[in-house]
Design a protein around this motif. Structure first.
Motif, PDB file in Angstrom:
ATOM      1  N   VAL A   1       0.900  -1.381   0.122  1.00 44.06           N
ATOM      2  CA  VAL A   1      -0.070   0.142   0.129  1.00 44.06           C
ATOM      3  C   VAL A   1       0.814   1.349   0.047  1.00 44.06           C
ATOM      4  N   PRO A   2       1.982   1.243   0.877  1.00 39.06           N
ATOM      5  CA  PRO A   2       2.854   2.517   0.709  1.00 39.06           C
ATOM      6  C   PRO A   2       3.689   2.520  -0.663  1.00 39.06           C
ATOM      7  N   SER A   3       3.521   1.597  -1.486  1.00 36.05           N
ATOM      8  CA  SER A   3       4.109   1.622  -2.790  1.00 36.05           C
ATOM      9  C   SER A   3       3.830   2.980  -3.512  1.00 36.05           C
ATOM     10  N   SER A   4       4.742   3.439  -4.140  1.00 37.41           N
ATOM     11  CA  SER A   4       4.362   4.577  -5.373  1.00 37.41           C
ATOM     12  C   SER A   4       3.902   3.937  -6.639  1.00 37.41           C
ATOM     13  N   HIS A   5       4.020   2.463  -6.887  1.00 33.95           N
ATOM     14  CA  HIS A   5       3.773   2.164  -8.221  1.00 33.95           C
ATOM     15  C   HIS A   5       2.907   0.883  -7.895  1.00 33.95           C
ATOM     16  N   TRP A   6       2.957   0.190  -7.068  1.00 38.03           N
ATOM     17  CA  TRP A   6       2.405  -0.941  -6.902  1.00 38.03           C
ATOM     18  C   TRP A   6       1.005  -0.574  -6.404  1.00 38.03           C
ATOM     19  N   GLN A   7      -0.101  -1.515  -6.516  1.00 37.27           N
ATOM     20  CA  GLN A   7      -1.374  -1.304  -5.974  1.00 37.27           C
ATOM     21  C   GLN A   7      -1.798  -2.683  -5.455  1.00 37.27           C
ATOM     22  N   LEU A   8      -2.589  -2.578  -4.424  1.00 33.80           N
ATOM     23  CA  LEU A   8      -3.147  -3.857  -3.823  1.00 33.80           C
ATOM     24  C   LEU A   8      -4.597  -3.719  -3.620  1.00 33.80           C
ATOM     25  N   GLN A   9      -5.496  -4.637  -4.109  1.00 33.61           N
ATOM     26  CA  GLN A   9      -6.749  -4.341  -4.192  1.00 33.61           C
ATOM     27  C   GLN A   9      -7.826  -5.654  -4.212  1.00 33.61           C
ATOM     28  N   PRO A  10      -9.050  -5.586  -3.609  1.00 33.60           N
ATOM     29  CA  PRO A  10      -9.948  -6.719  -3.852  1.00 33.60           C
ATOM     30  C   PRO A  10     -10.329  -6.739  -5.247  1.00 33.60           C
ATOM     31  N   GLU A  11     -11.206  -7.632  -5.672  1.00 38.40           N
ATOM     32  CA  GLU A  11     -11.791  -7.740  -7.110  1.00 38.40           C
ATOM     33  C   GLU A  11     -12.611  -6.845  -7.321  1.00 38.40           C
ATOM     34  N   LYS A  12     -12.751  -6.110  -8.218  1.00 39.36           N
ATOM     35  CA  LYS A  12     -13.857  -5.261  -8.855  1.00 39.36           C
ATOM     36  C   LYS A  12     -14.010  -3.861  -7.634  1.00 39.36           C
ATOM     37  N   GLN A  13     -12.766  -3.690  -7.076  1.00 40.90           N
ATOM     38  CA  GLN A  13     -12.903  -2.434  -6.030  1.00 40.90           C
ATOM     39  C   GLN A  13     -11.561  -1.734  -6.311  1.00 40.90           C
ATOM     40  N   ASP A  14     -11.692  -0.465  -5.957  1.00 38.72           N
ATOM     41  CA  ASP A  14     -10.552   0.374  -5.948  1.00 38.72           C
ATOM     42  C   ASP A  14      -9.369  -0.151  -5.314  1.00 38.72           C
ATOM     43  N   PRO A  15      -8.062   0.173  -5.578  1.00 39.39           N
ATOM     44  CA  PRO A  15      -6.871  -0.210  -4.749  1.00 39.39           C
ATOM     45  C   PRO A  15      -7.060   0.368  -3.379  1.00 39.39           C
ATOM     46  N   PHE A  16      -6.360  -0.332  -2.269  1.00 42.95           N
ATOM     47  CA  PHE A  16      -6.385   0.350  -1.128  1.00 42.95           C
ATOM     48  C   PHE A  16      -5.539   1.597  -0.914  1.00 42.95           C
ATOM     49  N   THR A  17      -6.216   2.590  -0.245  1.00 48.41           N
ATOM     50  CA  THR A  17      -5.356   3.735  -0.210  1.00 48.41           C
ATOM     51  C   THR A  17      -4.494   3.997   0.943  1.00 48.41           C
ATOM     52  N   SER A  18      -4.831   3.213   2.148  1.00 48.56           N
ATOM     53  CA  SER A  18      -3.937   3.045   3.260  1.00 48.56           C
ATOM     54  C   SER A  18      -3.876   1.658   3.894  1.00 48.56           C
ATOM     55  N   LYS A  19      -2.966   1.459   4.648  1.00 49.95           N
ATOM     56  CA  LYS A  19      -2.650   0.206   5.377  1.00 49.95           C
ATOM     57  C   LYS A  19      -3.918   0.045   6.233  1.00 49.95           C
ATOM     58  N   GLU A  20      -4.643   1.072   6.803  1.00 48.05           N
ATOM     59  CA  GLU A  20      -5.818   0.640   7.853  1.00 48.05           C
ATOM     60  C   GLU A  20      -7.091   0.282   7.074  1.00 48.05           C
ATOM     61  N   ALA A  21      -7.066   0.805   5.741  1.00 49.20           N
ATOM     62  CA  ALA A  21      -8.459   0.486   5.156  1.00 49.20           C
ATOM     63  C   ALA A  21      -8.343  -0.971   4.697  1.00 49.20           C
ATOM     64  N   ALA A  22      -6.926  -1.317   4.199  1.00 52.69           N
ATOM     65  CA  ALA A  22      -6.846  -2.675   3.738  1.00 52.69           C
ATOM     66  C   ALA A  22      -7.086  -3.616   5.030  1.00 52.69           C
ATOM     67  N   ILE A  23      -6.537  -3.345   6.188  1.00 56.24           N
ATOM     68  CA  ILE A  23      -6.570  -4.408   7.293  1.00 56.24           C
ATOM     69  C   ILE A  23      -8.023  -4.225   7.842  1.00 56.24           C
ATOM     70  N   THR A  24      -8.855  -3.185   7.841  1.00 56.96           N
ATOM     71  CA  THR A  24     -10.375  -3.332   8.167  1.00 56.96           C
ATOM     72  C   THR A  24     -11.109  -4.063   7.200  1.00 56.96           C
ATOM     73  N   TYR A  25     -10.525  -4.137   5.839  1.00 55.35           N
ATOM     74  CA  TYR A  25     -11.367  -4.856   4.755  1.00 55.35           C
ATOM     75  C   TYR A  25     -10.794  -6.383   5.157  1.00 55.35           C
ATOM     76  N   LEU A  26      -9.719  -6.553   5.499  1.00 56.33           N
ATOM     77  CA  LEU A  26      -9.038  -8.078   5.521  1.00 56.33           C
ATOM     78  C   LEU A  26      -9.820  -8.694   6.796  1.00 56.33           C
ATOM     79  N   ASN A  27     -10.019  -7.780   7.873  1.00 52.88           N
ATOM     80  CA  ASN A  27     -10.668  -8.179   9.002  1.00 52.88           C
ATOM     81  C   ASN A  27     -12.025  -8.928   8.736  1.00 52.88           C
ATOM     82  N   SER A  28     -12.618  -8.570   7.597  1.00 51.72           N
ATOM     83  CA  SER A  28     -14.158  -9.151   7.249  1.00 51.72           C
ATOM     84  C   SER A  28     -14.444  -9.850   6.337  1.00 51.72           C
ATOM     85  N   HIS A  29     -13.169 -10.074   5.272  1.00 48.21           N
ATOM     86  CA  HIS A  29     -13.191 -10.607   4.096  1.00 48.21           C
ATOM     87  C   HIS A  29     -12.216 -11.670   3.765  1.00 48.21           C
ATOM     88  N   ASN A  30     -12.408 -12.600   3.398  1.00 50.21           N
ATOM     89  CA  ASN A  30     -11.502 -13.852   3.147  1.00 50.21           C
ATOM     90  C   ASN A  30     -11.723 -14.112   1.473  1.00 50.21           C
TER      91      ASN A  30
END
Length: 122
Positions: A18-47
């Motif tokens: 997520v902190p990368s200036s080039h690579w992006q991490l995202q769930p399918e059919k959603q926008d890339p995570f914009t913060s580590k916190e948003a990613a962690i919140t999402y991952l706590n409830s989705h598998n």
């Protein structure tokens, strides 16, 4: 192979990508995570699988999301599995989650062997 990602695997990836200036991490059919916190919140409830977009090296790095590899990320026991699904260029590599510090070189090797392309650094 599992069709989802273990939360601990996804959280480690989020911390690295997520902190990368080039690579992006995202769930399918959603926008890339914009913060580590948003990613962690999402991952706590989705598998579900995550996706990493890594741009190819060019003279002019663009924001064109089609200019790069889309890598599916899932979990298989203690391994994080990276897969490129493409009719012509496909492949897979797996890393034990404790070795994710080698993510950059592992994904470079995967992309270069499957797509004959170079990717932008993490």
């Amino acid at each position: 192979m599992s069709s989802g990602i273990e939360p601990k695997h996804g959280k480690l990836l989020a911390e690295m990508i997520v902190p990368s200036s080039h690579w992006q991490l995202q769930p399918e059919k959603q926008d890339p995570f914009t913060s580590k916190e948003a990613a962690i919140t999402y991952l706590n409830s989705h598998n579900e699988p995550l996706y990493i977009h890594v741009p190819y090296v060019q003279d002019d790095i663009s924001e064109d999301r089609n200019n790069g590899a889309r890598i599916t990320v899932t979990s298989r026991e203690d391994d994080v599995v990276f897969t490129i699904n493409d009719i012509n260029n496909g492949g897979e590599t797996a890393l034990h989650f404790s070795h994710l510090k080698n993510l950059d070189s592992s994904l470079r090797t995967l992309v270069e062997s499957c797509c004959d392309k170079k990717i932008v650094a993490l």
